[in-house]
Design an enzyme around this catalytic site. Sequence first.
Site, PDB file in Angstrom:
ATOM      1  N   HIS A 159       0.844  -1.189   0.000  1.00 54.45           N
ATOM      2  CA  HIS A 159       0.000   0.000   0.000  1.00 54.45           C
ATOM      3  C   HIS A 159       0.882   1.242   0.000  1.00 54.45           C
ATOM      4  O   HIS A 159       1.896   1.299   0.697  1.00 54.45           O
ATOM      5  CB  HIS A 159      -0.908   0.039   1.236  1.00 54.45           C
ATOM      6  CG  HIS A 159      -1.763   1.265   1.292  1.00 54.45           C
ATOM      7  ND1 HIS A 159      -2.967   1.365   0.621  1.00 54.45           N
ATOM      8  CD2 HIS A 159      -1.576   2.453   1.916  1.00 54.45           C
ATOM      9  CE1 HIS A 159      -3.485   2.560   0.840  1.00 54.45           C
ATOM     10  NE2 HIS A 159      -2.668   3.246   1.615  1.00 54.45           N
TER      11      HIS A 159
ATOM     12  N   ARG B   1     -14.865  11.750   6.514  1.00 53.52           N
ATOM     13  CA  ARG B   1     -13.555  12.394   6.691  1.00 53.52           C
ATOM     14  C   ARG B   1     -13.291  13.392   5.574  1.00 53.52           C
ATOM     15  O   ARG B   1     -12.748  14.481   5.798  1.00 53.52           O
ATOM     16  CB  ARG B   1     -12.445  11.348   6.709  1.00 53.52           C
ATOM     17  CG  ARG B   1     -12.323  10.549   7.991  1.00 53.52           C
ATOM     18  CD  ARG B   1     -11.353   9.404   7.815  1.00 53.52           C
ATOM     19  NE  ARG B   1     -10.011   9.871   7.494  1.00 53.52           N
ATOM     20  CZ  ARG B   1      -9.077   9.109   6.923  1.00 53.52           C
ATOM     21  NH1 ARG B   1      -9.344   7.863   6.596  1.00 53.52           N
ATOM     22  NH2 ARG B   1      -7.881   9.608   6.689  1.00 53.52           N
TER      23      ARG B   1
ATOM     24  N   SER C   3      -7.704   3.261   8.787  1.00 51.48           N
ATOM     25  CA  SER C   3      -8.289   3.075   7.457  1.00 51.48           C
ATOM     26  C   SER C   3      -7.436   2.134   6.612  1.00 51.48           C
ATOM     27  O   SER C   3      -7.933   1.165   6.029  1.00 51.48           O
ATOM     28  CB  SER C   3      -8.429   4.430   6.753  1.00 51.48           C
ATOM     29  OG  SER C   3      -8.922   4.259   5.438  1.00 51.48           O
TER      30      SER C   3
END
Length: 460
Positions: free
Chosen positions: A93, A179, A194
């Site tokens: 990621h 958010r 998250s």
Amino acid sequence: MTSTLTNCDHILSIPDLIAKKRDGLELNTDEIQQFIAGLSNGDVQDCHVGAMLMAIFIKGMTEKEICSMTTSMRDSGERLHWSQFRGSVVDKHSTGGIGDKISIPLAPALAACQLKVPMMSGRGLGITGGTLDKLESMPGYQTQLTDKQITELISTVGCGIFSQSVKLNPADRYLYSIRDVTATVPSTALIVSSILSKKSVEDVDALVLDVKFGSSAFMKTAEQAENLAHWLYKVSEMLGMRTCCYITEMNNPIGYCIGNAIEIEESIDLMKYKPGHSKDLEDLVCEQGGRLLVLTQKVNTIDEGREMLRETFKNGSALRKFHDMIIAQGVCETIAKQLISDDDNAIGSILKLSDMKYQAISSETGFIQAIDSLKLGTIVQRLGGGRLKSTDKLDFSVGIRLLKHVGDSVEKNEPWAILYAGHDASHHYPKFLDDFNGSLTVSASPVVPLQRIYKIMGST
């Protein structure tokens, strides 16, 4: 009727729970679990979520709170399970960067190394391009898959890059939407929960996290990125994922291409190991992929891992996995074959770039010291290659191709980049040409080539 939450000692109303966090007190696991459960059962309303997110943004969360938030979000829906592939399931990621297409060649390269890669990716956020948006520039590519389709894809091809479904981690989808409109996106606690709730839903054994800093990154300084990486590493290890965090520079674009279709083209060039492909991109892909091979004990050293990844590009096995992956995700076989062919005209007819082109010209002779990724990312976004609103339709044909990179020499009046823009570019962004030409910094003295990796944290 006032909504309530219950723990073992007493009952708290939702406003009292928000006040507890507002005052800097620690929420216990039960309180966090029931707050997250309230997102789906109707006990928690949008106004409560906005207030809680702001309280978290201002007061922060402890390690225990972040871990509880992450697991509660993870457990808010269904999860993937890969017991049959235990020890070989990996993912990567990135916190996002201009020209960051690392995931696109990395997933098939890892699959070619016999790893399993269920890569749940996202869309563009601000000036940062989204992996899913880039992949959708290939006609037919489907990002929304059912759990059954994901299982079939990973079991047969070995890799897939898809979106977060409504059944996987719905709490994150809901919280993220709030958010985005409450100015709480930069919260470290919320970023960590998250990212890691999504990755833990994937049931991975090993994870590489690329935390970027610089003018076009969420984290502007190396210190901020290091703090985020620290929390990501700490919580991911608590969740049972062997993790390594890279802290990387994001003042300058990654590779030579910025945009959607154009970054698919650059990714394919690497998988073909085409002469002139981006060494910058290759090094990052091989480094992060090599680390995942070390974390899963498929190799003993990072050098071995890098070379195993690089070999998948040289021998074409990564390209074949990419071909199989995009067919499995909806691209017709004819188009898939054209994309991996040596026919540049056929590829160009699929990954169409705008025929309205502009060149950026160097105003002096010297060596390239910096290329402003913030300006270039903004240009691509404002001209339709990114979104200003979530409902905006992307123009896949918009993009920038760099002809030079940091450390290269450049002559006065020499072109250093090409912008592919729509015919009404000046209407969308009147000063785009000024910003395009003003994105280059030239030094009279030789410049050290770009050093992407600032620091590595975590498992080796």
